[in-house]
Scaffold this motif. Structure first.
Motif: not given
Length: 491
Positions: A234-238, A100, A201-202, A199, A240, A102-103
């Motif tokens: 970024d919804p994948k990082d709480s 994957y 994430w990643g 973000s 953010s 990263s954002t």
């Protein structure tokens, strides 16, 4: 001037005007990377990916092209990049190629950026000199004698690559100063945004409540352009923040008349070099000449920042790094007959983690243990809240930005400090950790050189979510300082 020596803003204009192709620009950087091997900045070069992305950027040139269309960047090895080694400079992640993106790198690619490769760093971002990397030391392109100098850490590869014109800009991460200190050591600009602006994430985690990604560039304008592409919810990082991203470049008006700049008395450290003190005084004069009001402020809990940071960061690291156990990915130790799962954990971690990472994991595990949790970790969290309150009170009193030194010295020689005394190395973060503990944005701007000819930076600290205002103050400081020195090419 070679194409790789351009700023992002200059290259963007040249690409848009058809004076330069993204392929030519990328080739110029790849050639510079090959010549820059002695700096050990790029540790995983990705020329095929870079040229594919450059060709795609040339094909879509025009109105629909992104803000970074065709701009070649280096990516710190902490960012997961799909199908490309992402090791966080640690042997425990040897061979790890994420499935994957990263954002941050996704957003950069959406904006049209070209990835030249992955950049050296301190292992798991733990270090201030880029000497804890499994790839070996990154080297500062600045050289004034026969020593090899540190580019700072943990984003040392990013700083060296930008300063040596191997790329037009780079991503970094900052947990306690890891963007701002290397930027100061190499004469470039580095901004750590407000916690939650970019973000996570990643990005391989070090200390989750402190880590924040940001750009490292040749100018404040470039930092504004690159941050605009990296930032956003970024919804994948709480953690953010769902806050609109302003046009940071448009905020660079160069007008700071009537703005209040705070000078914290607690940042006047005992034994601070006279050159740093003089540089700080010059910075105050430059901002005052631009029409800002300079006010003395107090941040009384500053003296507790380093001890609090070196409890909180290792505690979070010991929790985050527990996932590296040899079970699912990365390095696994060879086991002897009769070895059980505990033996596998112990041997894998002993082989995979370097000394500094082991040291911090042990400190973190200790301060989180049952008998010491309240004495250390909880107390450090309370101190952190007091440090944040100091800043809140200064901003509530009308201060727009705070000016401090970025580092307690210029770049030092590789090997001079790391082995001798790890605690002395931690003191490199003395001016920067408060910003992470309070979650604030901070930027390092190159302002001058010391008597040896090595770059020195000043730090500006901004209000939460006011990167636009912070970048404008930095733009004024950069323009007034007129720092144009570049390292003499010796590699």
């Amino acid at each position: 001037m070679n194409a790789n020596e351009l700023t992002i803003a200059e290259a963007r204009d040249a690409l848009a005007g058809g004076e330069l192709s993204a392929v030519d620009l990328t080739m110029a950087c790849l050639t510079a990377i090959d010549a820059g091997t002695p700096l050990n900045a790029f540790v995983h070069a990705t020329p095929e990916i870079a040229l594919d992305q450059a060709r795609a950027a040339d094909a879509r040139r025009g109105a629909d092209a992104g803000a970074l269309n065709g701009i070649p960047l280096g990516i710190k090895d902490l960012f997961c990049t799909k199908g490309v080694a992402s090791q966080a400079a640690s042997n425990i992640l040897k061979g790890f190629k994420p499935e994957y993106e990263s954002t941050v790198t996704s957003k950069l690619f959406e904006a049209g950026a070209v990835m030249l490769g992955k950049l050296n760093m301190d292992e798991f971002a733990m270090g201030s000199s880029n000497e804890t990397s499994c790839y070996g030391d990154a080297v500062n392109p600045w050289k004034v004698d026969d020593r090899r100098l540190t580019p700072g850490g943990s984003s040392g590869g990013s700083a060296a690559a930008v300063a040596a014109d191997l790329c037009l800009g780079a991503t970094g991460t900052d947990t306690g100063g890891s963007i701002r200190q290397p930027a100061a050591f190499t004469g470039i600009v580095g901004i750590k945004p407000t916690y939650g602006r970019v973000s996570r994430w990643g990005i391989v985690a070090f200390a989750s409540s402190l880590d924040q990604a940001g750009p490292m560039t040749k100018s404040v304008r470039d930092a504004a352009i690159l941050l605009g592409a990296m930032a956003g919810h970024d919804p994948k990082d709480s953690t953010s923040a769902d806050i609109p991203v302003p046009d940071f470049e448009a905020a660079l008006t160069g007008d700071i008349r009537g703005k209040k700049i705070g000078i914290p008395r607690e940042y006047r450290m005992d034994g601070m070099p006279a050159e740093i003190e003089a540089l700080w005084a010059r910075g105050r004069e430059m901002l005052a000449d631009a029409g800002a009001e300079i006010v003395d402020i107090s941040l009384p809990h500053t003296k507790y920042a380093l001890p609090a940071y070196y409890v909180i960061a290792p505690a979070e690291a010991s929790s985050n790094l527990a996932r590296y156990d040899g079970v699912r990915y990365g390095h696994r130790a060879r086991l002897g007959q009769g070895d059980g799962i505990v033996d596998m954990y112990e041997k894998t971690r002993a082989e995979g983690f370097g000394k500094e990472v082991q040291r911090r994991v042990m400190i973190g595990t200790y301060v989180l243990s049952a008998g010491f949790y309240d004495a250390y970790y909880n107390r450090a969290r309370k101190v952190r809240a007091l440090i944040k309150r100091d800043f809140d009170e200064a901003f509530a009193a009308g201060v727009d930005a705070i000016l401090t030194p970025a580092t307690p010295s210029s770049a030092f020689g590789l090997g001079e400090m790391a082995e001798a005394d790890p605690v002395a190395m931690y003191l490199n973060d003395v001016f920067t950790v408060t910003v992470n503990l309070a979650g604030l944005p901070g930027i390092s701007v190159p302002v001058g050189v010391d008597a040896k000819g090595l770059p020195l930076g000043l730090q500006l600290i901004g209000r939460p979510w006011d990167e636009a205002g912070l970048l404008n103050h930095a733009h004024v400081l950069e323009r007034a300082a007129g720092f144009v020195e570049k390292p003499r090419k010796w590699w």
